[in-house]
Motif scaffolding. Structure first.
Motif, PDB file in Angstrom:
ATOM      1  N   GLU A 201     -71.699 -46.390   3.308  1.00  0.00           N
ATOM      2  CA  GLU A 201     -70.564 -45.590   3.758  1.00  0.00           C
ATOM      3  C   GLU A 201     -70.508 -44.260   3.016  1.00  0.00           C
ATOM      4  O   GLU A 201     -70.294 -43.207   3.619  1.00  0.00           O
ATOM      5  CB  GLU A 201     -69.271 -46.383   3.543  1.00  0.00           C
ATOM      6  CG  GLU A 201     -68.020 -45.665   3.983  1.00  0.00           C
ATOM      7  CD  GLU A 201     -66.769 -46.496   3.726  1.00  0.00           C
ATOM      8  OE1 GLU A 201     -65.673 -45.896   3.657  1.00  0.00           O
ATOM      9  OE2 GLU A 201     -66.882 -47.731   3.592  1.00  0.00           O
ATOM     10  N   ILE A 205     -70.722 -40.363   4.553  1.00  0.00           N
ATOM     11  CA  ILE A 205     -69.684 -39.361   4.282  1.00  0.00           C
ATOM     12  C   ILE A 205     -70.291 -38.140   3.597  1.00  0.00           C
ATOM     13  O   ILE A 205     -69.929 -36.995   3.911  1.00  0.00           O
ATOM     14  CB  ILE A 205     -68.562 -39.976   3.423  1.00  0.00           C
ATOM     15  CG1 ILE A 205     -67.815 -41.056   4.224  1.00  0.00           C
ATOM     16  CG2 ILE A 205     -67.597 -38.907   2.941  1.00  0.00           C
ATOM     17  CD1 ILE A 205     -66.808 -41.844   3.403  1.00  0.00           C
ATOM     18  N   THR A 233     -66.628 -42.636  10.198  1.00  0.00           N
ATOM     19  CA  THR A 233     -66.924 -43.643   9.175  1.00  0.00           C
ATOM     20  C   THR A 233     -66.529 -45.035   9.650  1.00  0.00           C
ATOM     21  O   THR A 233     -67.245 -46.020   9.399  1.00  0.00           O
ATOM     22  CB  THR A 233     -66.193 -43.301   7.861  1.00  0.00           C
ATOM     23  OG1 THR A 233     -66.575 -42.004   7.429  1.00  0.00           O
ATOM     24  CG2 THR A 233     -66.530 -44.306   6.773  1.00  0.00           C
ATOM     25  N   TYR A 236     -69.142 -46.195  11.935  1.00  0.00           N
ATOM     26  CA  TYR A 236     -70.323 -46.579  11.156  1.00  0.00           C
ATOM     27  C   TYR A 236     -70.160 -48.002  10.619  1.00  0.00           C
ATOM     28  O   TYR A 236     -71.090 -48.821  10.705  1.00  0.00           O
ATOM     29  CB  TYR A 236     -70.539 -45.601  10.003  1.00  0.00           C
ATOM     30  CG  TYR A 236     -71.436 -46.146   8.914  1.00  0.00           C
ATOM     31  CD1 TYR A 236     -72.817 -46.170   9.063  1.00  0.00           C
ATOM     32  CD2 TYR A 236     -70.882 -46.662   7.739  1.00  0.00           C
ATOM     33  CE1 TYR A 236     -73.633 -46.698   8.071  1.00  0.00           C
ATOM     34  CE2 TYR A 236     -71.689 -47.188   6.742  1.00  0.00           C
ATOM     35  CZ  TYR A 236     -73.056 -47.207   6.917  1.00  0.00           C
ATOM     36  OH  TYR A 236     -73.857 -47.746   5.936  1.00  0.00           O
TER      37      TYR A 236
END
Length: 258
Positions: A201, A205, A233, A236
């Motif tokens: 993650e 980002i 995000t 994702y």
């Protein structure tokens, strides 16, 4: 309406069935809307009238398929309904932004890798196709905006995997419109799940923020909305979870635009 990307995990046996007879793919997606499908337990947002119309259309398509006999029809129906107990994952219209953050490419030509490395001396090189799907799609949608195309990833070097988790796979079937269905074998699903987890993650980002501060940013992301990075995000994390679930079950994966 816009173009939507979806992932649908399927069993290895189902993938083999589709490889033997790709025409069954169309019927597979019709079965999703049969009255007894698990889909309707979640689709509470669809009105009763629309529900009945969709179900009738699905039943008609299923019955008119050229089955060898009634037993094959009923056995296949039961198999397909079991597969739909696991829902597909929809990425909505955000698939293009996600594809860029995962692979470094803004265009949608077929990439020659499923998983690659984002190292300085090991960037994947690809030939550009002037008749790319995305150019054709924008022509259909009467959108003349210039689409950026690159022969190497445009993301900053971060030594994290480039993962073709949305537009990768081997083509199968006869689907028209926004390209054919594609599939990943169970082993390829494991490769993608591992690479997505390695990206992390924070890695996603960071890629977003590094692109955000450039003078010439890619145009497919809406940089004016502060919450864009948050919903990308979240998508994702859903992709990672879906691939991990498929890996744990030993499943293959269908990928498609609709």
């Amino acid at each position: 309406m816009g173009i939507v990307a979806e992932l649908k995990q399927i069993s290895p046996l189902m993938l083999e069935k589709f490889q033997r007879d790709s025409f069954l793919l169309d019927i597979f997606f019709s079965v999703k809307y049969l009255p007894e499908s698990h889909f309707w337990e979640e689709a509470i947002y669809i009105s009763d009238n629309s529900r009945l119309s969709i179900q009738k259309d699905s039943e008609y398509k299923f019955k008119k398929f050229k089955w060898s006999d009634n037993q094959q029809r009923e056995d296949t129906k039961a198999e397909f309904l079991r597969e739909w107990q696991i829902s597909e994952l929809s990425l909505g219209k955000s698939w293009h932004e996600l594809h860029f953050l995962l692979t470094g490419y803004t265009h949608t030509d077929k990439l020659p890798f499923l998983v690659s490395e984002n190292f300085l001396n090991n960037l994947p090189q690809i030939p550009l196709n002037n008749g790319s799907f995305f150019k054709l799609a924008h022509k259909i949608l009467n959108n003349q905006r210039q689409v950026e195309q690159y022969t190497i990833p445009t993301l900053d070097i971060d030594n994290l995997p480039l993962v073709n988790a949305i537009l990768g796979g081997t083509e199968i079937g006869n689907k028209e419109g926004y390209g054919k269905h594609r599939y990943l074998t169970p082993d390829e699903v494991r490769q993608v799940a591992k690479a997505l987890s390695e990206l992390s993650e924070n890695g996603l980002i960071t890629r977003y923020k590094q692109e955000e501060i450039k003078q010439e940013r890619v145009s497919i992301i809406d940089w004016s909305e502060p919450e864009t990075v948050d919903y990308l995000t979240e998508y994702y994390k859903e992709i990672v979870a879906y691939y991990i679930e498929a890996t744990n079950l030993g499943n293959a994966m269908l990928l498609y635009l609709t």
